[in-house]
Design a protein around this motif. Sequence first.
Motif, PDB file in Angstrom:
ATOM      1  N   LYS A 181       0.837  -1.210   0.000  1.00  0.00           N
ATOM      2  CA  LYS A 181       0.000   0.000   0.000  1.00  0.00           C
ATOM      3  C   LYS A 181       0.869   1.256   0.000  1.00  0.00           C
ATOM      4  CE  LYS A 181      -4.219  -2.022   1.764  1.00  0.00           C
ATOM      5  NZ  LYS A 181      -5.235  -2.085   2.831  1.00  0.00           N
ATOM      6  N   LYS A 182       2.089   1.123   0.502  1.00  0.00           N
ATOM      7  CA  LYS A 182       3.039   2.237   0.419  1.00  0.00           C
ATOM      8  C   LYS A 182       3.452   2.417  -1.044  1.00  0.00           C
ATOM      9  CE  LYS A 182       7.741   3.557   1.750  1.00  0.00           C
ATOM     10  NZ  LYS A 182       8.984   3.149   2.433  1.00  0.00           N
ATOM     11  N   GLU A 183       3.574   3.650  -1.480  1.00  0.00           N
ATOM     12  CA  GLU A 183       3.971   3.883  -2.875  1.00  0.00           C
ATOM     13  C   GLU A 183       5.481   3.687  -3.023  1.00  0.00           C
ATOM     14  OE1 GLU A 183       2.811   7.618  -4.633  1.00  0.00           O
ATOM     15  OE2 GLU A 183       3.138   6.826  -6.654  1.00  0.00           O
ATOM     16  N   ILE A 184       5.845   2.609  -3.722  1.00  0.00           N
ATOM     17  CA  ILE A 184       7.238   2.336  -4.101  1.00  0.00           C
ATOM     18  C   ILE A 184       7.177   2.041  -5.594  1.00  0.00           C
ATOM     19  CG2 ILE A 184       9.246   0.820  -3.812  1.00  0.00           C
ATOM     20  CD1 ILE A 184       8.174   0.081  -1.023  1.00  0.00           C
ATOM     21  N   ARG A 185       7.850   2.823  -6.407  1.00  0.00           N
ATOM     22  CA  ARG A 185       7.687   2.696  -7.857  1.00  0.00           C
ATOM     23  C   ARG A 185       8.263   1.394  -8.402  1.00  0.00           C
ATOM     24  NH1 ARG A 185       6.332   6.476 -11.290  1.00  0.00           N
ATOM     25  NH2 ARG A 185       7.998   6.044 -12.763  1.00  0.00           N
ATOM     26  N   LYS A 186       9.357   0.962  -7.835  1.00  0.00           N
ATOM     27  CA  LYS A 186       9.940  -0.322  -8.262  1.00  0.00           C
ATOM     28  C   LYS A 186      10.848  -0.846  -7.160  1.00  0.00           C
ATOM     29  CE  LYS A 186      13.513   1.854 -11.173  1.00  0.00           C
ATOM     30  NZ  LYS A 186      13.189   3.273 -10.903  1.00  0.00           N
ATOM     31  N   LEU A 187      11.169  -2.137  -7.244  1.00  0.00           N
ATOM     32  CA  LEU A 187      11.972  -2.751  -6.182  1.00  0.00           C
ATOM     33  C   LEU A 187      13.255  -1.969  -5.951  1.00  0.00           C
ATOM     34  CD1 LEU A 187      12.281  -5.131  -4.196  1.00  0.00           C
ATOM     35  CD2 LEU A 187      13.550  -6.317  -6.001  1.00  0.00           C
ATOM     36  N   HIS A 188      13.851  -1.481  -7.027  1.00  0.00           N
ATOM     37  CA  HIS A 188      15.132  -0.774  -6.933  1.00  0.00           C
ATOM     38  C   HIS A 188      15.025   0.525  -6.139  1.00  0.00           C
ATOM     39  CE1 HIS A 188      19.220  -1.124  -8.440  1.00  0.00           C
ATOM     40  NE2 HIS A 188      19.265   0.192  -8.566  1.00  0.00           N
ATOM     41  N   ASP A 189      13.816   1.013  -5.921  1.00  0.00           N
ATOM     42  CA  ASP A 189      13.612   2.236  -5.139  1.00  0.00           C
ATOM     43  C   ASP A 189      13.386   1.927  -3.658  1.00  0.00           C
ATOM     44  OD1 ASP A 189      13.774   3.715  -7.456  1.00  0.00           O
ATOM     45  OD2 ASP A 189      11.603   3.783  -7.769  1.00  0.00           O
ATOM     46  N   SER A 190      13.322   0.657  -3.287  1.00  0.00           N
ATOM     47  CA  SER A 190      13.097   0.313  -1.885  1.00  0.00           C
ATOM     48  C   SER A 190      14.407   0.459  -1.112  1.00  0.00           C
ATOM     49  CB  SER A 190      12.544  -1.109  -1.765  1.00  0.00           C
ATOM     50  OG  SER A 190      13.475  -2.046  -2.259  1.00  0.00           O
ATOM     51  N   ASN A 191      14.307   0.469   0.210  1.00  0.00           N
ATOM     52  CA  ASN A 191      15.514   0.642   1.030  1.00  0.00           C
ATOM     53  C   ASN A 191      15.401  -0.178   2.312  1.00  0.00           C
ATOM     54  OD1 ASN A 191      13.998   2.204   2.951  1.00  0.00           O
ATOM     55  ND2 ASN A 191      14.064   3.876   1.455  1.00  0.00           N
ATOM     56  N   GLU A 192      16.398  -0.052   3.174  1.00  0.00           N
ATOM     57  CA  GLU A 192      16.428  -0.843   4.418  1.00  0.00           C
ATOM     58  C   GLU A 192      15.149  -0.689   5.229  1.00  0.00           C
ATOM     59  OE1 GLU A 192      18.637  -3.070   5.660  1.00  0.00           O
ATOM     60  OE2 GLU A 192      19.619  -2.974   3.708  1.00  0.00           O
ATOM     61  N   GLY A 193      14.572   0.508   5.179  1.00  0.00           N
ATOM     62  CA  GLY A 193      13.349   0.761   5.941  1.00  0.00           C
ATOM     63  C   GLY A 193      12.157  -0.042   5.437  1.00  0.00           C
ATOM     64  N   ASP A 194      12.278  -0.608   4.244  1.00  0.00           N
ATOM     65  CA  ASP A 194      11.195  -1.406   3.656  1.00  0.00           C
ATOM     66  C   ASP A 194      11.366  -2.902   3.911  1.00  0.00           C
ATOM     67  OD1 ASP A 194       9.898   0.848   2.451  1.00  0.00           O
ATOM     68  OD2 ASP A 194      11.485   0.856   0.932  1.00  0.00           O
ATOM     69  N   CYS A 195      12.376  -3.242   4.709  1.00  0.00           N
ATOM     70  CA  CYS A 195      12.719  -4.658   4.926  1.00  0.00           C
ATOM     71  C   CYS A 195      11.499  -5.468   5.409  1.00  0.00           C
ATOM     72  CB  CYS A 195      13.838  -4.712   5.958  1.00  0.00           C
ATOM     73  SG  CYS A 195      14.726  -6.240   5.957  1.00  0.00           S
ATOM     74  N   GLU A 196      10.819  -4.970   6.417  1.00  0.00           N
ATOM     75  CA  GLU A 196       9.674  -5.709   6.970  1.00  0.00           C
ATOM     76  C   GLU A 196       8.539  -5.783   5.939  1.00  0.00           C
ATOM     77  OE1 GLU A 196       8.258  -4.220  10.709  1.00  0.00           O
ATOM     78  OE2 GLU A 196       6.502  -5.527  10.664  1.00  0.00           O
ATOM     79  N   LEU A 197       8.317  -4.688   5.234  1.00  0.00           N
ATOM     80  CA  LEU A 197       7.244  -4.653   4.229  1.00  0.00           C
ATOM     81  C   LEU A 197       7.508  -5.665   3.108  1.00  0.00           C
ATOM     82  CD1 LEU A 197       4.698  -3.383   3.026  1.00  0.00           C
ATOM     83  CD2 LEU A 197       6.143  -1.586   2.049  1.00  0.00           C
ATOM     84  N   LEU A 198       8.763  -5.734   2.659  1.00  0.00           N
ATOM     85  CA  LEU A 198       9.088  -6.674   1.573  1.00  0.00           C
ATOM     86  C   LEU A 198       8.931  -8.114   2.043  1.00  0.00           C
ATOM     87  CD1 LEU A 198      12.138  -4.829  -0.030  1.00  0.00           C
ATOM     88  CD2 LEU A 198       9.775  -4.885  -0.839  1.00  0.00           C
ATOM     89  N   GLY A 199       9.313  -8.376   3.285  1.00  0.00           N
ATOM     90  CA  GLY A 199       9.103  -9.716   3.842  1.00  0.00           C
ATOM     91  C   GLY A 199       7.618 -10.022   3.949  1.00  0.00           C
ATOM     92  N   HIS A 200       6.852  -9.031   4.347  1.00  0.00           N
ATOM     93  CA  HIS A 200       5.401  -9.194   4.476  1.00  0.00           C
ATOM     94  C   HIS A 200       4.770  -9.533   3.123  1.00  0.00           C
ATOM     95  CE1 HIS A 200       1.647  -8.495   6.692  1.00  0.00           C
ATOM     96  NE2 HIS A 200       1.183  -8.037   5.554  1.00  0.00           N
ATOM     97  N   LEU A 201       5.284  -8.885   2.085  1.00  0.00           N
ATOM     98  CA  LEU A 201       4.794  -9.137   0.725  1.00  0.00           C
ATOM     99  C   LEU A 201       4.987 -10.611   0.349  1.00  0.00           C
ATOM    100  CD1 LEU A 201       3.735  -6.887  -1.321  1.00  0.00           C
ATOM    101  CD2 LEU A 201       5.977  -7.030  -2.372  1.00  0.00           C
TER     102      LEU A 201
ATOM    103  N   LEU B  61       5.441 -13.171   2.445  1.00  0.00           N
ATOM    104  CA  LEU B  61       4.634 -14.050   3.298  1.00  0.00           C
ATOM    105  C   LEU B  61       3.155 -13.974   2.917  1.00  0.00           C
ATOM    106  CD1 LEU B  61       6.392 -13.616   6.749  1.00  0.00           C
ATOM    107  CD2 LEU B  61       6.364 -15.643   5.289  1.00  0.00           C
ATOM    108  N   ALA B  62       2.715 -12.815   2.429  1.00  0.00           N
ATOM    109  CA  ALA B  62       1.325 -12.711   1.957  1.00  0.00           C
ATOM    110  C   ALA B  62       1.135 -13.601   0.731  1.00  0.00           C
ATOM    111  CB  ALA B  62       0.980 -11.260   1.637  1.00  0.00           C
ATOM    112  N   ALA B  63       2.141 -13.656  -0.141  1.00  0.00           N
ATOM    113  CA  ALA B  63       2.062 -14.548  -1.310  1.00  0.00           C
ATOM    114  C   ALA B  63       1.916 -15.991  -0.847  1.00  0.00           C
ATOM    115  CB  ALA B  63       3.312 -14.389  -2.174  1.00  0.00           C
TER     116      ALA B  63
END
Length: 112
Positions: A44-64, A66-68
């Motif tokens: 739900k957070k706006e991140i245009r592409k994986l390459h724009d993510s950062n350390e602060g998105d670590c939990e969110l990316l893991g959540h993504l 685990l949701a899959a």
Amino acid sequence: MSENIFLKIINKEIPADIVYEDDKVLAFNDISPQAPTHILIIPKKEIRKLHDSNEGDCELLGHLMLAAKKIMADKQIKHYRLVINNGSEAGQTVFHLHLHILAGRDFGWPPG
Ligand code: AMP
């Protein structure tokens, strides 16, 4: 109104065939399925592409991820492929990070 079509789906400005939602992510059936099961999961957070993510998105990316797994487990699907296209030359057409979940047919390797 946002220019980002997936943000419009998050904000319920346009419809989608939603299969899962929680406070961090939304999942819906792809409008142009490339396999019998083709679901997109987006943060739900706006991140245009994986390459724009950062350390602060670590939990969110893991959540993504685990949701899959949860969506597939709920559907009792054990064999599936996860794909993230990063950048236009890798096939990205919608610039809001999304994880494709594909299942229900055989998949070749290397991918096209
Ligand atoms: P990508 O090419 O990795 O950026 O994937 C974008 C995906 O979004 C494609 O598989 C499209 O079919 C899908 N798509 C685009 N618009 C919609 C929409 N309104 N609802 C569901 N899926 C969509």
